[in-house]
Design an enzyme around this catalytic site. Structure first.
Site, PDB file in Angstrom:
ATOM      1  N   CYS A  59      -0.245   7.129   1.686  1.00 20.79           N
ATOM      2  CA  CYS A  59       0.816   6.387   1.002  1.00 20.79           C
ATOM      3  C   CYS A  59       1.933   7.274   0.436  1.00 20.79           C
ATOM      4  CB  CYS A  59       0.238   5.467  -0.068  1.00 20.79           C
ATOM      5  SG  CYS A  59      -1.196   6.086  -0.943  1.00 20.79           S
ATOM      6  N   ARG A  88     -11.473  14.512   3.074  1.00 29.43           N
ATOM      7  CA  ARG A  88     -12.025  14.342   1.729  1.00 29.43           C
ATOM      8  C   ARG A  88     -13.298  15.166   1.583  1.00 29.43           C
ATOM      9  NH1 ARG A  88     -10.840   7.788   1.430  1.00 29.43           N
ATOM     10  NH2 ARG A  88      -8.587   8.008   1.730  1.00 29.43           N
ATOM     11  N   GLN A 106      -7.887   7.043  10.096  1.00 31.60           N
ATOM     12  CA  GLN A 106      -7.527   5.744   9.544  1.00 31.60           C
ATOM     13  C   GLN A 106      -6.435   5.068  10.367  1.00 31.60           C
ATOM     14  OE1 GLN A 106      -6.395   6.478   5.423  1.00 31.60           O
ATOM     15  NE2 GLN A 106      -8.398   5.771   4.757  1.00 31.60           N
ATOM     16  N   ASP A 108      -3.804   3.223   9.351  1.00 36.13           N
ATOM     17  CA  ASP A 108      -3.212   2.958   8.047  1.00 36.13           C
ATOM     18  C   ASP A 108      -1.799   2.423   8.193  1.00 36.13           C
ATOM     19  OD1 ASP A 108      -3.267   2.812   5.338  1.00 36.13           O
ATOM     20  OD2 ASP A 108      -3.034   4.954   4.956  1.00 36.13           O
ATOM     21  N   HIS A 110       1.806   0.763   5.680  1.00 40.67           N
ATOM     22  CA  HIS A 110       2.403   0.377   4.407  1.00 40.67           C
ATOM     23  C   HIS A 110       3.653  -0.460   4.652  1.00 40.67           C
ATOM     24  CE1 HIS A 110      -0.047   3.930   3.406  1.00 40.67           C
ATOM     25  NE2 HIS A 110      -0.265   3.263   2.289  1.00 40.67           N
ATOM     26  N   LYS A 197      -6.538  -5.652  -4.786  1.00 39.63           N
ATOM     27  CA  LYS A 197      -6.605  -5.670  -3.328  1.00 39.63           C
ATOM     28  C   LYS A 197      -7.488  -6.796  -2.818  1.00 39.63           C
ATOM     29  CE  LYS A 197     -10.257  -2.144  -3.376  1.00 39.63           C
ATOM     30  NZ  LYS A 197     -10.827  -0.990  -2.687  1.00 39.63           N
ATOM     31  N   HIS A 243      -0.237  -1.814   0.768  1.00 43.66           N
ATOM     32  CA  HIS A 243      -1.065  -0.911   1.553  1.00 43.66           C
ATOM     33  C   HIS A 243      -1.996  -1.778   2.398  1.00 43.66           C
ATOM     34  CE1 HIS A 243      -0.447   2.437  -1.555  1.00 43.66           C
ATOM     35  NE2 HIS A 243      -0.052   1.342  -2.192  1.00 43.66           N
TER      36      HIS A 243
END
Length: 384
Positions: A59, A88, A106, A108, A110, A197, A243
């Site tokens: 993000c 991570r 991911q 992902d 936005h 979320k 997101h």
């Protein structure tokens, strides 16, 4: 195969594909608030004079892309998406096969929009989730549940932003779920630190829950990064950020799919879609020619030319649950055909190589948009 299918949906829903770096200065995550929240989970790297972080989330980087050029209300909504890797520092006891890994892929995305566009954008994202999981046969009763993850009011220090902003965001998401007639339950304390979320939880073959898709509403990061767009009245206003992830972690998604299908993948998702078995060595050249034509047409095929009997090779292909097996012999070479044996029906058909490509290509299409595009293409005009 999975990310290719998601890309079809991204195009349908108006996303722009982007690419971001895998390393960032520590200051970026300090500004976003991730450094303070997830300090122990970040993997560090050090330059001569600068502290870096291996990208743990996307993000802040998508925010940088949005903020690179001035935006007008006419530009919104802006939708960014990519399939990218995050890192991570999970502890060894936390790692679990494909479902929890250190290096996470991911899908992902936005969305940056106005407050008036929130409902439509979240509803569109819900439809995107429905499209994928319906194609997998998973978006049906008893296969999934939805959580509305909200903040824990007793621990305000764990979240960023004003209480009034959180209350509005939580109310907006609850109204959307009710309008969409989707069953959900509230999960207090499960919100992201920047906003509430909607989480889609799917169950695998042994009834374990896995959170896969997620949609998160965020009023806070745009404020932290002082994002602006020029509204129709000529004034600078702050956009809203959504997101979203459809498959979530691709590794975890595939782990769930392996359990869900018990290795018997649908044709479009199968790692190997067609195994070609020449009856004997004299048909190897023909088999490899067929294989090359299949690969050129995006069919995942291979030739088994092992020096063992046809029966053993056939048994091995069936044991791997390969959707189609092609046994090639003298008649096939003479007539330029292929004999396809279906895993699902057990039936055999002998057709031309081109007709086989047409058949398998059509089975690879799981969304109406793909089929429409095929009809418009040269392939569709020739064989549709």
């Amino acid at each position: 195969a999975l990310t290719d299918k998601i890309d079809v949906l991204l195009k349908k829903y108006g996303y722009e594909k982007v690419w971001i770096p895998h390393i960032a200065q520590e200051e970026l995550y300090k500004k976003s608030g991730h450094l303070g929240k997830y300090d122990d989970d970040l993997i560090r790297a050090y330059g001569k004079n600068t502290k870096y972080v291996m990208k743990a989330m996307n993000c802040p980087h998508h925010i940088q892309i949005f903020d690179n050029l001035p935006k007008s209300y006419k530009d919104l909504p802006v939708r960014y998406a990519e399939h990218t890797t995050n890192y991570r520092d999970e502890q060894s006891g936390e790692l679990l096969g494909l479902t929890r890994v250190i290096s996470i892929t991911q899908d992902d995305g936005h969305i940056f929009c106005t407050s008036d566009q929130i409902k439509q954008e979240i509803k569109s994202t819900i439809n995107l989730v429905k499209d994928l999981y319906t194609a997998l046969g998973m978006f049906k009763k008893d296969c999934y549940e939805i959580s509305l993850s909200i903040r824990d009011p007793k621990k305000p220090e764990e979240y960023i932003g004003e209480t009034s902003v959180w209350e509005k965001a939580e109310k907006d998401l609850e109204e959307i779920l009710k309008e969409e007639k989707l069953p959900f339950k509230k999960e207090e304390g499960e919100a992201a630190f920047y906003g509430p979320k909607i989480d889609f939880i799917f169950y695998d073959a042994i009834n374990r829950p896995h959170q896969l898709a997620t949609i998160q509403l965020d009023f806070n990061l745009p404020e932290r990064f002082e994002l602006k767009y020029i509204d129709k009245d000529g004034k600078a206003k702050q956009p809203i950020m959504i997101h979203r992830a459809i498959a979530g972690s691709v590794e975890r998604f595939l782990g769930v799919m392996i359990e869900h299908f018990a290795g018997v993948f649908p044709f479009w998702l199968a790692p190997e879609q067609l195994r070609i078995l020449p009856v004997s060595k004299q048909y190897f050249d023909y088999a490899y020619d067929v294989n090359n034509k299949m690969k050129t047409s995006d069919i995942r095929s291979s030739v088994d030319a092992a020096n063992i009997s046809l029966g053993k090779r056939l048994y091995a292909a069936k044991k791997l649950h390969t959707p189609y097996i092609a046994i090639l012999g003298e008649k096939n070479v003479k007539n330029n055909t292929i004999t396809l044996q279906s895993r699902d029906t057990g039936k055999e058909i002998t057709i031309s190589i081109q007709k086989a490509i047409e058949k398998l290509t059509e089975e690879n299409l799981i969304f109406p948009e793909e089929k429409q595009q095929m009809k418009k293409s040269l392939f569709g005009r020739l064989f549709g």
